[in-house]
Design a protein around this motif. Structure first.
Motif, PDB file in Angstrom:
ATOM      1  N   ASP A 234       6.414  28.165  29.677  1.00  0.00           N
ATOM      2  CA  ASP A 234       5.408  27.564  28.471  1.00  0.00           C
ATOM      3  C   ASP A 234       5.609  26.281  28.177  1.00  0.00           C
ATOM      4  O   ASP A 234       4.801  25.861  27.528  1.00  0.00           O
ATOM      5  CB  ASP A 234       5.829  28.537  27.420  1.00  0.00           C
ATOM      6  N   SER A 235       6.710  25.839  28.576  1.00  0.00           N
ATOM      7  CA  SER A 235       6.940  24.241  28.091  1.00  0.00           C
ATOM      8  C   SER A 235       7.081  23.319  29.677  1.00  0.00           C
ATOM      9  O   SER A 235       7.789  22.289  29.721  1.00  0.00           O
ATOM     10  CB  SER A 235       8.308  23.953  27.389  1.00  0.00           C
ATOM     11  N   TRP A 236       6.400  23.802  30.620  1.00  0.00           N
ATOM     12  CA  TRP A 236       6.462  23.188  31.928  1.00  0.00           C
ATOM     13  C   TRP A 236       6.243  21.769  32.020  1.00  0.00           C
ATOM     14  O   TRP A 236       6.969  21.061  32.399  1.00  0.00           O
ATOM     15  CB  TRP A 236       5.288  23.833  32.740  1.00  0.00           C
ATOM     16  N   ASN A 237       5.485  20.956  31.023  1.00  0.00           N
ATOM     17  CA  ASN A 237       5.098  19.669  31.318  1.00  0.00           C
ATOM     18  C   ASN A 237       6.143  19.001  30.865  1.00  0.00           C
ATOM     19  O   ASN A 237       6.666  17.969  31.227  1.00  0.00           O
ATOM     20  CB  ASN A 237       3.778  19.336  30.750  1.00  0.00           C
ATOM     21  N   PHE A 238       6.726  19.422  29.548  1.00  0.00           N
ATOM     22  CA  PHE A 238       7.950  18.712  28.912  1.00  0.00           C
ATOM     23  C   PHE A 238       9.250  18.877  29.939  1.00  0.00           C
ATOM     24  O   PHE A 238       9.817  17.884  30.120  1.00  0.00           O
ATOM     25  CB  PHE A 238       8.186  19.759  27.630  1.00  0.00           C
ATOM     26  N   TYR A 239       9.396  19.985  30.608  1.00  0.00           N
ATOM     27  CA  TYR A 239      10.533  20.256  31.407  1.00  0.00           C
ATOM     28  C   TYR A 239      10.309  19.395  32.768  1.00  0.00           C
ATOM     29  O   TYR A 239      11.405  18.733  32.935  1.00  0.00           O
ATOM     30  CB  TYR A 239      10.685  21.708  31.841  1.00  0.00           C
ATOM     31  N   PHE A 240       9.388  19.200  33.192  1.00  0.00           N
ATOM     32  CA  PHE A 240       9.031  18.612  34.407  1.00  0.00           C
ATOM     33  C   PHE A 240       9.381  17.007  34.352  1.00  0.00           C
ATOM     34  O   PHE A 240      10.215  16.382  34.965  1.00  0.00           O
ATOM     35  CB  PHE A 240       7.807  18.824  35.074  1.00  0.00           C
ATOM     36  N   TRP A 241       8.648  16.502  33.227  1.00  0.00           N
ATOM     37  CA  TRP A 241       8.783  14.950  33.163  1.00  0.00           C
ATOM     38  C   TRP A 241      10.065  14.699  32.543  1.00  0.00           C
ATOM     39  O   TRP A 241      10.505  13.601  32.873  1.00  0.00           O
ATOM     40  CB  TRP A 241       7.502  14.524  32.017  1.00  0.00           C
ATOM     41  N   SER A 242      10.810  15.444  31.723  1.00  0.00           N
ATOM     42  CA  SER A 242      11.897  15.100  31.102  1.00  0.00           C
ATOM     43  C   SER A 242      12.994  15.279  32.245  1.00  0.00           C
ATOM     44  O   SER A 242      13.946  14.549  32.373  1.00  0.00           O
ATOM     45  CB  SER A 242      12.409  16.112  30.170  1.00  0.00           C
ATOM     46  N   THR A 243      12.803  16.169  33.060  1.00  0.00           N
ATOM     47  CA  THR A 243      13.921  16.473  34.217  1.00  0.00           C
ATOM     48  C   THR A 243      13.679  15.305  35.103  1.00  0.00           C
ATOM     49  O   THR A 243      14.786  14.583  35.451  1.00  0.00           O
ATOM     50  CB  THR A 243      13.707  17.559  35.045  1.00  0.00           C
ATOM     51  N   MET A 244      12.665  14.746  35.375  1.00  0.00           N
ATOM     52  CA  MET A 244      12.318  13.704  36.169  1.00  0.00           C
ATOM     53  C   MET A 244      12.899  12.213  35.542  1.00  0.00           C
ATOM     54  O   MET A 244      13.418  11.594  36.308  1.00  0.00           O
ATOM     55  CB  MET A 244      10.786  13.353  36.605  1.00  0.00           C
ATOM     56  N   LEU A 245      12.691  12.073  34.425  1.00  0.00           N
ATOM     57  CA  LEU A 245      13.202  11.209  33.788  1.00  0.00           C
ATOM     58  C   LEU A 245      14.757  11.023  33.618  1.00  0.00           C
ATOM     59  O   LEU A 245      15.475   9.947  34.053  1.00  0.00           O
ATOM     60  CB  LEU A 245      12.586  11.160  32.135  1.00  0.00           C
ATOM     61  N   ILE A 246      15.280  12.050  33.462  1.00  0.00           N
ATOM     62  CA  ILE A 246      16.877  12.246  33.260  1.00  0.00           C
ATOM     63  C   ILE A 246      17.269  12.072  34.890  1.00  0.00           C
ATOM     64  O   ILE A 246      18.264  11.479  35.063  1.00  0.00           O
ATOM     65  CB  ILE A 246      17.225  13.824  32.940  1.00  0.00           C
ATOM     66  N   THR A 247      16.823  12.629  35.993  1.00  0.00           N
ATOM     67  CA  THR A 247      17.296  12.396  37.213  1.00  0.00           C
ATOM     68  C   THR A 247      17.323  10.963  37.505  1.00  0.00           C
ATOM     69  O   THR A 247      18.348  10.414  37.989  1.00  0.00           O
ATOM     70  CB  THR A 247      16.362  13.176  38.247  1.00  0.00           C
ATOM     71  N   PHE A 248      16.381  10.257  37.323  1.00  0.00           N
ATOM     72  CA  PHE A 248      16.365   8.556  37.722  1.00  0.00           C
ATOM     73  C   PHE A 248      17.081   7.906  36.684  1.00  0.00           C
ATOM     74  O   PHE A 248      17.654   6.835  36.938  1.00  0.00           O
ATOM     75  CB  PHE A 248      14.939   8.281  37.755  1.00  0.00           C
ATOM     76  N   VAL A 249      17.230   8.356  35.662  1.00  0.00           N
ATOM     77  CA  VAL A 249      18.215   7.533  34.490  1.00  0.00           C
ATOM     78  C   VAL A 249      19.583   7.942  34.990  1.00  0.00           C
ATOM     79  O   VAL A 249      20.373   6.781  34.965  1.00  0.00           O
ATOM     80  CB  VAL A 249      17.762   8.020  33.154  1.00  0.00           C
ATOM     81  N   VAL A 250      19.960   9.059  35.440  1.00  0.00           N
ATOM     82  CA  VAL A 250      21.286   9.179  36.180  1.00  0.00           C
ATOM     83  C   VAL A 250      21.586   8.352  37.447  1.00  0.00           C
ATOM     84  O   VAL A 250      22.447   7.838  37.426  1.00  0.00           O
ATOM     85  CB  VAL A 250      21.568  10.822  36.245  1.00  0.00           C
ATOM     86  N   THR A 251      20.547   8.409  38.181  1.00  0.00           N
ATOM     87  CA  THR A 251      20.679   7.658  39.521  1.00  0.00           C
ATOM     88  C   THR A 251      20.648   6.039  38.978  1.00  0.00           C
ATOM     89  O   THR A 251      21.712   5.619  39.804  1.00  0.00           O
ATOM     90  CB  THR A 251      19.228   7.651  40.333  1.00  0.00           C
ATOM     91  N   ALA A 252      20.047   5.711  38.064  1.00  0.00           N
ATOM     92  CA  ALA A 252      20.380   4.264  37.688  1.00  0.00           C
ATOM     93  C   ALA A 252      21.724   3.932  37.334  1.00  0.00           C
ATOM     94  O   ALA A 252      22.227   2.803  37.626  1.00  0.00           O
ATOM     95  CB  ALA A 252      19.393   3.864  36.598  1.00  0.00           C
ATOM     96  N   VAL A 253      22.289   4.769  36.578  1.00  0.00           N
ATOM     97  CA  VAL A 253      23.635   4.746  36.188  1.00  0.00           C
ATOM     98  C   VAL A 253      24.748   4.743  37.050  1.00  0.00           C
ATOM     99  O   VAL A 253      25.680   3.981  37.334  1.00  0.00           O
ATOM    100  CB  VAL A 253      23.856   5.742  35.071  1.00  0.00           C
ATOM    101  N   THR A 254      24.723   5.919  37.899  1.00  0.00           N
ATOM    102  CA  THR A 254      25.593   5.979  39.045  1.00  0.00           C
ATOM    103  C   THR A 254      25.526   4.883  39.940  1.00  0.00           C
ATOM    104  O   THR A 254      26.694   4.485  40.855  1.00  0.00           O
ATOM    105  CB  THR A 254      25.540   7.463  39.643  1.00  0.00           C
ATOM    106  N   ALA A 255      24.523   4.303  40.407  1.00  0.00           N
ATOM    107  CA  ALA A 255      24.390   3.228  41.199  1.00  0.00           C
ATOM    108  C   ALA A 255      25.267   1.899  40.987  1.00  0.00           C
ATOM    109  O   ALA A 255      25.825   1.188  41.648  1.00  0.00           O
ATOM    110  CB  ALA A 255      23.057   2.675  41.163  1.00  0.00           C
ATOM    111  N   TRP A 256      25.662   2.065  39.623  1.00  0.00           N
ATOM    112  CA  TRP A 256      26.581   0.740  39.071  1.00  0.00           C
ATOM    113  C   TRP A 256      27.835   1.393  38.860  1.00  0.00           C
ATOM    114  O   TRP A 256      28.783   0.536  38.275  1.00  0.00           O
ATOM    115  CB  TRP A 256      25.894   0.377  37.849  1.00  0.00           C
ATOM    116  N   LEU A 257      28.334   2.498  39.023  1.00  0.00           N
ATOM    117  CA  LEU A 257      29.614   3.177  39.025  1.00  0.00           C
ATOM    118  C   LEU A 257      30.326   3.459  40.403  1.00  0.00           C
ATOM    119  O   LEU A 257      29.417   3.767  41.282  1.00  0.00           O
ATOM    120  CB  LEU A 257      29.579   4.454  38.219  1.00  0.00           C
TER     121      LEU A 257
END
Length: 446
Positions: A234-257
């Protein structure tokens, strides 16, 4: 008196040749984009064409599909013994063992000789039918389709255009944008196939390839099953886009660690860096150079198919063996409860009531990304949302992506993968808790 030379363009190629190369760049690359990035609806299922072809073969020609995957498993198990490769290192010996174990488990499952506990629906049947069989067929099909995506200059053109975005954020070339989208829309196995191929060409460094492999090779569109299981459709769009954003933010952070930050950053055969000026024109020229120098289409298809077969012969038995051991540990031992203790500090940071009690269930995603969804389907909304996000954003799990990553030539040892997993899931938990509060406050979730 000498005859005038044929008219050429600024690039040194005759106009007719440039026109043909441009048509090939546009036409074949468009076909590659269609194959990998455009979901097509057949029946009630919407996914990319290679996935549809895999499903068609697995469901409508199951005996053939099973026979092909068994042949791949057998080749993967026997070939290291035939060429002596298993003697080259400890990791080769371990992988050879897992290939044989996977082949044996496949035989036990198909002949119904496995013990009853191993034949439970969430054990060997799940691993063989949903993972090993599907991935074993998908990788060679995806490898053939990969010819059109990578062979005619699209990767190089996109690399020039995306360099200002990818390099500062993720410390990777612009061409890695192709990997990111292919992984999210297609599958982690196809994304890793792309990454491995480009790495072997020397266009990714020893640091860039691991960042891409562990940061962009997500579980892709299959996480719709996670959302459905956890009651979030029922909250698919929020889940999809928030998960995509979180995934790539985490990738950006771990690339520098650590452990990624300290790896060698020099490519063996880097793409030319864009010069000041018109970036679009430079991108087009970079693509045309590849289109001009490419080998015959038949050879490209054959080379990619060979790569796909070799990768599938490693991945299919490894998924079955490593995934089975991971599920056994999760189901019958307290191993993941112990691993979950490492997640408790991150869960305490969220200040979400009751989530720390589910650390072991969240940690079980290391064995199989779908396990947290199964274990937490009746939990409170906050815990279900955290589980749904971390299933995708942690990227690393033993039943699928780990065997695929270890099957590539990318320098990703098991210890490094485990550390990256801990960083990714910890960051994902904290970020997901913040996004959860935003979703609740805005009425987008719940």
């Amino acid at each position: 008196m000498s005859q005038p030379s044929p008219r050429t363009t600024l690039t040194g190629s005759p106009p007719a040749s440039n026109t043909l190369n441009l048509l090939q760049l546009i036409g074949f690359s468009a076909l590659g984009l269609l194959l990998f990035f455009v979901p097509v609806t057949l029946g009630e299922r919407s996914t990319i064409i290679p996935d549809h072809l895999t499903t068609l073969l697995v469901t409508q020609a199951r005996p053939l599909a099973v026979g092909l995957v068994l042949a791949l498993m057998a080749w993967g198990a026997v070939s290291p013994l035939l060429d002596g490769r298993f003697r080259s290192s400890t990791s080769e010996k371990v992988f050879t063992f897992f290939k044989w174990l996977g082949l044996i488990l496949a035989g036990l499952y198909l002949t119904q000789l496995a013990p009853a506990w191993a034949m439970a629906p969430d054990m060997l049947p799940f691993l063989f039918e949903k993972l090993a069989l599907v991935v074993g067929i998908l990788i060679p099909i995806g490898a053939l389709a990969l010819t059109f995506l990578l062979g005619f200059g699209l990767l190089e053109a996109v690399g020039v255009l995306m360099e200002p975005v990818m390099r500062p954020l993720f410390r990777t070339p612009g061409s890695s944008a192709i990997d990111a989208v292919a992984s999210f829309v297609g599958s982690y196995s196809i994304g890793l196939l792309i990454t491995n191929r480009v790495f072997l060409e020397g266009k990714y460094s020893l640091r860039e390839a691991p960042i891409i492999a562990t940061g962009f090779s997500t579980v892709s569109a299959t996480f719709m099953v996670v959302a459905r299981t956890l009651g979030l459709m029922d909250s698919w769009n929020f889940y999809f886009w928030s998960t995509m954003l979180i995934t790539f933010v985490v990738t950006a952070v771990t690339a520098w660690l650590p452990p990624l930050a300290g790896l060698d950053e020099h490519e063996a055969n880097p793409d030319p860096q864009p010069q000041p000026g018109h970036r679009a024109a430079q991108a087009l020229e970079a693509g045309l150079q590849v289109a001009r120098a490419r080998p015959p289409l038949g050879q490209m298809l054959l080379d990619n198919l060979r790569d796909g077969i070799n990768m599938a012969s490693v991945v299919a038995p490894s998924i079955l063996a490593i995934g089975f051991l991971g599920l056994v540990l999760s189901k019958y031992t307290p191993v993941f409860d112990a691993v979950g203790l490492l997640l408790k500090p991150f869960l305490w940071l969220t200040a979400l009531p009751g989530t720390a009690a589910h650390s072991g269930a969240l940690a079980s995603g290391l064995a199989e990304m779908f396990l947290p969804a199964l274990l937490l389907k009746d939990a409170d909304l906050a815990t279900r949302y955290l589980a749904a996000v971390t299933c995708v954003s942690s990227v690393i799990f033993f039943s699928g992506s780990v065997p695929c990553m270890l099957a590539t030539r990318i320098p990703l040892g098991l210890g490094r993968l485990l550390l990256i997993w801990l960083l990714r899931i910890g960051l994902s938990i904290v970020l997901a808790s913040l996004v959860y509060r935003v979703g609740i406050a805005a009425g987008w979730l719940g």
